[in-house]
Design a protein around this motif. Sequence first.
Motif, PDB file in Angstrom:
ATOM      1  N   SER A 115      38.429  46.733  40.665  1.00 22.30           N
ATOM      2  CA  SER A 115      40.189  46.619  40.235  1.00 22.30           C
ATOM      3  C   SER A 115      40.549  45.132  39.937  1.00 22.30           C
ATOM      4  O   SER A 115      40.398  44.501  40.679  1.00 22.30           O
ATOM      5  CB  SER A 115      40.568  47.533  41.422  1.00 22.30           C
ATOM      6  N   ASN A 116      40.323  45.301  38.328  1.00 21.24           N
ATOM      7  CA  ASN A 116      41.501  44.234  38.786  1.00 21.24           C
ATOM      8  C   ASN A 116      43.016  44.227  38.725  1.00 21.24           C
ATOM      9  O   ASN A 116      43.623  44.630  38.417  1.00 21.24           O
ATOM     10  CB  ASN A 116      41.656  43.737  36.638  1.00 21.24           C
ATOM     11  N   TYR A 117      43.555  42.787  38.589  1.00 21.00           N
ATOM     12  CA  TYR A 117      44.798  42.067  38.786  1.00 21.00           C
ATOM     13  C   TYR A 117      45.284  42.163  38.101  1.00 21.00           C
ATOM     14  O   TYR A 117      44.412  41.656  37.088  1.00 21.00           O
ATOM     15  CB  TYR A 117      44.713  40.512  40.009  1.00 21.00           C
ATOM     16  N   ALA A 118      46.695  42.595  38.053  1.00 25.67           N
ATOM     17  CA  ALA A 118      47.889  42.374  36.827  1.00 25.67           C
ATOM     18  C   ALA A 118      48.868  42.580  37.642  1.00 25.67           C
ATOM     19  O   ALA A 118      49.538  42.128  38.737  1.00 25.67           O
ATOM     20  CB  ALA A 118      47.627  43.830  36.100  1.00 25.67           C
ATOM     21  N   MET A 119      50.288  42.526  36.614  1.00 30.36           N
ATOM     22  CA  MET A 119      51.628  42.498  37.410  1.00 30.36           C
ATOM     23  C   MET A 119      52.044  43.240  37.151  1.00 30.36           C
ATOM     24  O   MET A 119      52.346  43.900  36.421  1.00 30.36           O
ATOM     25  CB  MET A 119      52.330  41.353  36.504  1.00 30.36           C
ATOM     26  N   GLN A 165      43.583  36.892  48.017  1.00 25.24           N
ATOM     27  CA  GLN A 165      43.319  37.832  47.833  1.00 25.24           C
ATOM     28  C   GLN A 165      44.263  37.195  46.213  1.00 25.24           C
ATOM     29  O   GLN A 165      44.536  37.005  44.977  1.00 25.24           O
ATOM     30  CB  GLN A 165      43.116  38.624  47.492  1.00 25.24           C
ATOM     31  N   ASP A 166      46.032  36.986  46.794  1.00 29.48           N
ATOM     32  CA  ASP A 166      46.833  36.757  46.332  1.00 29.48           C
ATOM     33  C   ASP A 166      46.416  35.347  45.921  1.00 29.48           C
ATOM     34  O   ASP A 166      47.336  35.401  44.407  1.00 29.48           O
ATOM     35  CB  ASP A 166      48.351  37.350  47.195  1.00 29.48           C
ATOM     36  N   VAL A 171      45.958  29.787  41.931  1.00 26.11           N
ATOM     37  CA  VAL A 171      44.621  28.618  41.788  1.00 26.11           C
ATOM     38  C   VAL A 171      43.191  28.988  39.986  1.00 26.11           C
ATOM     39  O   VAL A 171      43.725  28.434  39.134  1.00 26.11           O
ATOM     40  CB  VAL A 171      43.207  28.911  42.587  1.00 26.11           C
ATOM     41  N   TYR A 172      43.369  30.681  39.554  1.00 30.96           N
ATOM     42  CA  TYR A 172      42.805  30.435  38.803  1.00 30.96           C
ATOM     43  C   TYR A 172      43.281  30.697  37.502  1.00 30.96           C
ATOM     44  O   TYR A 172      43.365  30.362  36.445  1.00 30.96           O
ATOM     45  CB  TYR A 172      41.457  31.954  38.420  1.00 30.96           C
ATOM     46  N   GLY A 173      44.344  30.493  37.733  1.00 34.00           N
ATOM     47  CA  GLY A 173      45.312  31.255  36.762  1.00 34.00           C
ATOM     48  C   GLY A 173      46.359  30.588  35.926  1.00 34.00           C
ATOM     49  O   GLY A 173      46.786  30.042  35.151  1.00 34.00           O
ATOM     50  N   MET A 227      58.830  43.254  41.630  1.00 33.22           N
ATOM     51  CA  MET A 227      57.481  42.388  41.123  1.00 33.22           C
ATOM     52  C   MET A 227      56.903  42.134  42.242  1.00 33.22           C
ATOM     53  O   MET A 227      56.830  41.512  43.179  1.00 33.22           O
ATOM     54  CB  MET A 227      57.509  41.369  40.443  1.00 33.22           C
ATOM     55  N   GLU A 228      55.187  42.487  41.627  1.00 31.70           N
ATOM     56  CA  GLU A 228      54.090  42.398  42.516  1.00 31.70           C
ATOM     57  C   GLU A 228      52.287  42.097  41.977  1.00 31.70           C
ATOM     58  O   GLU A 228      52.686  42.690  41.406  1.00 31.70           O
ATOM     59  CB  GLU A 228      53.722  43.489  43.726  1.00 31.70           C
ATOM     60  N   LEU A 229      52.048  41.466  42.209  1.00 25.44           N
ATOM     61  CA  LEU A 229      50.552  40.950  41.883  1.00 25.44           C
ATOM     62  C   LEU A 229      49.872  42.220  42.560  1.00 25.44           C
ATOM     63  O   LEU A 229      49.030  42.022  44.021  1.00 25.44           O
ATOM     64  CB  LEU A 229      50.157  39.727  41.864  1.00 25.44           C
ATOM     65  N   ASN A 230      49.278  42.481  41.889  1.00 25.32           N
ATOM     66  CA  ASN A 230      48.479  43.596  42.294  1.00 25.32           C
ATOM     67  C   ASN A 230      46.903  44.466  41.938  1.00 25.32           C
ATOM     68  O   ASN A 230      47.082  43.740  40.379  1.00 25.32           O
ATOM     69  CB  ASN A 230      49.442  44.337  42.829  1.00 25.32           C
TER      70      ASN A 230
END
Length: 379
Positions: A115-119, A165-166, A171-173, A227-230
């Motif tokens: 499951s990839n993270y998106a906005m 996770q959040d 960090v990577y972005g 908004m939420e990054l999930n």
Amino acid sequence: MTKLTFAASTLGDPGRGPLLTKWLEEFNKSQTAVQVSPAAVPYPTFGQTILTQMGSGKGPDLIRFDMPEFESASEAGLIAPLDDLIDVGKYDLLKQPDQFMVHDGTRHGIIFEASNYAMFYNADLISKPPTSYEEFVDTAKSLTKGDTYGLAFRQTEAEEAGVWQDIFNYVYGFGGAWSDGQKLTINSPENLKGLQAYKDLYDAKVIPRGADAATFRRMFAEGKVGMELNNGGYVTATRGQNADLNFSVAPIPFPVRKQGAILAPIVINEASPAKEAAATFIRWALEPANQAKLQGILGASSVATVTQRSPEQLEKTPFLTVFDGLTETSLPQIVQGFEAKTPDIRKIVVQNVVAALQGTVELKAALDRAQQQATELTG
């Protein structure tokens, strides 16, 4: 009749849990010799609870793990090797995420969910999603008024796994990484930049501070968070809370297109007296029709095998293609080269980052301390 238990934190998910339980019932109806019953353990304590049970030679027969706990359990010899139980050559497995299912040359897991993270954003509040971090901050600030917040993320030690996770996305972005594969890089300039961006949003008071994930996700479903990054699994959960919410999804608008992924392997407990029966369930789960059904339940997640989205799914959820397009740039939330130590490193990092959020230490000093503590821990 062999009776098995299957433990997954997602079984307690208000949106997906009941659907997953029904999916397990379909397996039970198809079998005469094996039955599987669900065991829900709450997410915040799931990994530690199950690892403790397995360490004492007990625990469920089948477990859906997150990657940090999967690596710890693999390293400790608590997971049954699958090479002789499941012929993976029979299945069209997703190559990028599947590589992480093999630990030290031995297959210990099959992907249950990738499951990839998106906005996620409320399309009634935001007509055009932000495409840069600066726009992301401006949008969060402009939406925050009264009891409505522009953004939400986890920021308390009680939700350690979720905070990890959040912050992974920040960090990577921003071009950072927890290690270079050989040594830890927790206090690198790139990591500091990414975590400063996370702290700046906390300091701007655009999030409901102190709210746990269950609370702010309910707020998102009620239109009180913009908004939420999930990850993709959140689609079904959100619709379960409010089927009428007008929300959509876009890639996370950070400088580098790299984000976390929930890679959740399904494994067999080494202590299980019924490994062959447990493998029967995994083989059933890998059948194309059952993979397609599981993918439908999981929402915008992928499953173990290459599975086509149906026209009905794409009509109902056009942004599924956004998630699918992120698979090649998504990474499991583990520390490369220190996979089995990830839960211990995570604890150190989260403690120090939360201390910086709360103002008891400067962020740079907090990361320096985390680097030192984690380096000592890993020898």
